[in-house]
Design an enzyme around this catalytic site. Structure first.
Site, PDB file in Angstrom:
ATOM      1  N   ASP A  58     -46.687 -64.536 -41.450  1.00 17.72           N
ATOM      2  CA  ASP A  58     -47.775 -64.846 -42.384  1.00 17.72           C
ATOM      3  C   ASP A  58     -48.062 -66.342 -42.328  1.00 17.72           C
ATOM      4  O   ASP A  58     -47.225 -67.147 -42.701  1.00 17.72           O
ATOM      5  CB  ASP A  58     -47.362 -64.419 -43.800  1.00 17.72           C
ATOM      6  CG  ASP A  58     -48.548 -64.345 -44.742  1.00 17.72           C
ATOM      7  OD1 ASP A  58     -49.592 -64.974 -44.446  1.00 17.72           O
ATOM      8  OD2 ASP A  58     -48.440 -63.663 -45.787  1.00 17.72           O
ATOM      9  N   ARG A  60     -50.712 -67.744 -43.818  1.00 18.63           N
ATOM     10  CA  ARG A  60     -51.693 -68.108 -44.861  1.00 18.63           C
ATOM     11  C   ARG A  60     -51.158 -69.215 -45.765  1.00 18.63           C
ATOM     12  O   ARG A  60     -49.959 -69.390 -45.915  1.00 18.63           O
ATOM     13  CB  ARG A  60     -52.018 -66.876 -45.723  1.00 18.63           C
ATOM     14  CG  ARG A  60     -52.852 -65.864 -45.002  1.00 18.63           C
ATOM     15  CD  ARG A  60     -53.045 -64.622 -45.833  1.00 18.63           C
ATOM     16  NE  ARG A  60     -51.817 -63.845 -45.966  1.00 18.63           N
ATOM     17  CZ  ARG A  60     -51.742 -62.688 -46.604  1.00 18.63           C
ATOM     18  NH1 ARG A  60     -52.806 -62.193 -47.207  1.00 18.63           N
ATOM     19  NH2 ARG A  60     -50.605 -62.028 -46.670  1.00 18.63           N
TER      20      ARG A  60
HETATM   21  N1  LIG Z   1     -51.912 -60.759 -38.084  1.00 15.22           N
HETATM   22  C1  LIG Z   1     -52.263 -59.599 -38.622  1.00 15.22           C
HETATM   23  N2  LIG Z   1     -53.034 -59.608 -39.727  1.00 15.22           N
HETATM   24  C2  LIG Z   1     -53.368 -58.418 -40.266  1.00 15.22           C
HETATM   25  C3  LIG Z   1     -52.969 -57.188 -39.733  1.00 15.22           C
HETATM   26  N3  LIG Z   1     -53.493 -56.202 -40.495  1.00 15.22           N
HETATM   27  C4  LIG Z   1     -54.180 -56.808 -41.485  1.00 15.22           C
HETATM   28  N4  LIG Z   1     -54.113 -58.131 -41.355  1.00 15.22           N
HETATM   29  C5  LIG Z   1     -54.609 -59.196 -42.231  1.00 15.22           C
HETATM   30  O1  LIG Z   1     -53.745 -59.216 -43.338  1.00 15.22           O
HETATM   31  C6  LIG Z   1     -54.416 -59.762 -44.456  1.00 15.22           C
HETATM   32  C7  LIG Z   1     -54.195 -58.828 -45.637  1.00 15.22           C
HETATM   33  O2  LIG Z   1     -54.576 -59.515 -46.751  1.00 15.22           O
HETATM   34  P1  LIG Z   1     -54.288 -59.114 -48.244  1.00 15.22           P
HETATM   35  O3  LIG Z   1     -54.589 -57.672 -48.451  1.00 15.22           O
HETATM   36  O4  LIG Z   1     -55.010 -60.123 -49.087  1.00 15.22           O
HETATM   37  O5  LIG Z   1     -52.766 -59.452 -48.450  1.00 15.22           O
HETATM   38  P2  LIG Z   1     -51.438 -58.707 -48.558  1.00 15.22           P
HETATM   39  O6  LIG Z   1     -50.372 -59.617 -48.086  1.00 15.22           O
HETATM   40  O7  LIG Z   1     -51.524 -57.352 -47.883  1.00 15.22           O
HETATM   41  O8  LIG Z   1     -51.184 -58.508 -50.102  1.00 15.22           O
HETATM   42  P3  LIG Z   1     -51.892 -57.566 -51.182  1.00 15.22           P
HETATM   43  O9  LIG Z   1     -53.017 -56.852 -50.503  1.00 15.22           O
HETATM   44  O10 LIG Z   1     -52.347 -58.516 -52.221  1.00 15.22           O
HETATM   45  O11 LIG Z   1     -50.848 -56.660 -51.676  1.00 15.22           O
HETATM   46  C8  LIG Z   1     -55.862 -59.943 -44.036  1.00 15.22           C
HETATM   47  O12 LIG Z   1     -56.081 -61.297 -43.697  1.00 15.22           O
HETATM   48  C9  LIG Z   1     -55.966 -59.051 -42.783  1.00 15.22           C
HETATM   49  O13 LIG Z   1     -56.943 -59.528 -41.868  1.00 15.22           O
HETATM   50  C10 LIG Z   1     -52.150 -57.218 -38.571  1.00 15.22           C
HETATM   51  O14 LIG Z   1     -51.694 -56.208 -38.054  1.00 15.22           O
HETATM   52  N5  LIG Z   1     -51.835 -58.445 -38.060  1.00 15.22           N
END
Ligand SMILES: Nc1nc2c(ncn2[C@@H]2O[C@H](COP(=O)(O)OP(=O)(O)OP(=O)(O)O)[C@@H](O)[C@H]2O)c(=O)[nH]1
Ligand SMILES: [Zn+2]
Length: 357
Positions: A289, A291
């Site tokens: 992560d 971010r």
């Molecule tokens: N690097 C990567 N990013 C991903 C993948 N799948 C989804 N994402 C990213 O993951 C992030 C998910 O964001 P959020 O839903 O805000 O965060 P979270 O950590 O899942 O937490 P909550 O949804 O708040 O429970 C987004 O930026 C997506 O683009 C993946 O397989 N790899």
């Protein structure tokens, strides 16, 4: 003189330069080091850099671990450029897409002596340009005319800081979830991505606000991808705020957990080869992560919110917001969007990243 570029301006330029395949010049106590991103470097510039002093390819420890190359620093490794290395070799070290098909790169020798600071700065710049985190570095007698020159002193610290995020504009935007909605746009002073706040109703600044920090997911939010749960989470959060009559959704342009869409799609391609979401990030050279949730805290603060009820399943978001001074009085679970395609993804996030199922 105020007309000259500040460090933030230089960082913004450097990002663009690296994306275009141009080297940037890093000025430190050891003199000038030129750095170019492995992903965008072209043949002629490679030849010119290879003739300079001590050319080496810097990669992150994550990528080094995948390649079984020894990283002498905690966070990175430097591989001296082999005499016969061509662009194909550089790309193969930087980009894991061919790892399984062409496991030819090793054994890779790495450097122990010398200063890691230019490599560290170059990798941070490549990441912030949303490129693969790998850079070719070489010492130069001076900076060629026209290249962006950045002082190494303070550069890494600046890249780790949250930039100032002034509001550009806010305007009414009736949406399906609630007709009284305002969209605010924030533009960081270091030329990085803009972020948005969707303010639903007229939330009081004196009570905890129902809030969500949503990270951009083009594939999920816009295309309705079934590989993740982002789209349903985005819409469920807006609906919940609409029903409550008040809330704030921060839409943070940190696509792919902060690695950018190109790198996220590289990660998806690795997932097609059988790696999970965390392994794929690591093979690319990223942390799972990347971010920076302090941006969310900064925007909440700008909007005048001190306390939130946070819609999330990610305890890290709660911790990071609290560490940045926001009072998270409650975590409100957001469980929507499970599909047969994202079952493994959600289970991996729970097992490896601490998400609550
Ligand atoms: N690097 C990567 N990013 C991903 C993948 N799948 C989804 N994402 C990213 O993951 C992030 C998910 O964001 P959020 O839903 O805000 O965060 P979270 O950590 O899942 O937490 P909550 O949804 O708040 O429970 C987004 O930026 C997506 O683009 C993946 O397989 N790899
Ligand atoms: Zn998603």
């Amino acid at each position: 003189m105020s007309l000259l570029p500040s460090l933030s301006d230089l960082i913004a330029r450097a990002r663009t330069d690296l994306r275009m395949g141009l080297p940037v010049a890093l000025r430190g106590p050891g003199g000038i080091v030129l750095a170019a991103a492995a992903e965008t470097l072209g043949t002629e510039r490679l030849a010119d850099l290879a003739h300079l002093e001590g050319p080496a390819l810097a990669i992150t420890r994550r990528r080094a671990d995948t390649l079984k190359a020894r990283a002498y620093a905690a966070d990175l490794a430097r591989i001296p450029l082999p005499r016969d290395a061509d662009l194909h070799w550089i790309r193969a070290v930087a980009d894991p897409s061919g790892d399984l098909a062409t496991p030819m790169k090793g054994p890779l020798q790495t450097l122990r002596a010398g200063d890691d600071a230019p490599a560290r700065a170059a990798l941070a710049l490549a990441k912030s340009a949303r490129l693969l985190p790998a850079a070719l570095l070489a010492g130069a007698p001076d900076a060629p005319e026209g290249l962006t020159v950045l002082p190494l002193d303070g550069l890494h610290a600046r890249l780790a800081e949250v930039p100032d995020l002034p509001e550009v504009v806010a305007a009414g935007l009736p949406i399906a979830a609630h007709v009284t909605t305002r969209l605010h746009v924030y533009r960081p002073t270091d030329g990085a991505e803009e972020h948005y706040a969707v303010e639903i109703g007229r939330p009081s600044r004196d009570a905890p606000v129902l809030a969500r920090l949503h990270s951009a997911c083009f594939t999920g939010d816009v295309l309705g991808s079934l590989k993740c749960d982002c789209g349903p989470q985005l819409h469920a959060a807006l609906e919940q705020m609409g029903e409550a009559g008040a809330g704030v959704l921060l839409y943070l342009n940190q696509e792919g957990r902060g690695i950018g869409l190109s790198n996220k799609m590289r990660a998806y391609s690795l997932q097609d080869q059988g790696f999970d979401t965390v392994e794929a990030n690591h093979r690319l050279g990223f942390e799972d992560d990347e971010r920076d949730f302090r941006i969310g805290a900064r925007l909440l603060d700008r909007l005048g919110f001190r306390a939130v009820r946070l819609l999330t399943n990610n305890p890290r978001k709660v911790d990071r917001l609290r560490a940045a001074g926001i009072d998270v009085v409650e975590r409100v679970p957001l469980k929507v969007g499970q599909t047969r395609f994202n079952h493994h993804y959600l289970a991996t996030k729970a097992a490896k990243s601490g998400h609550l199922l």
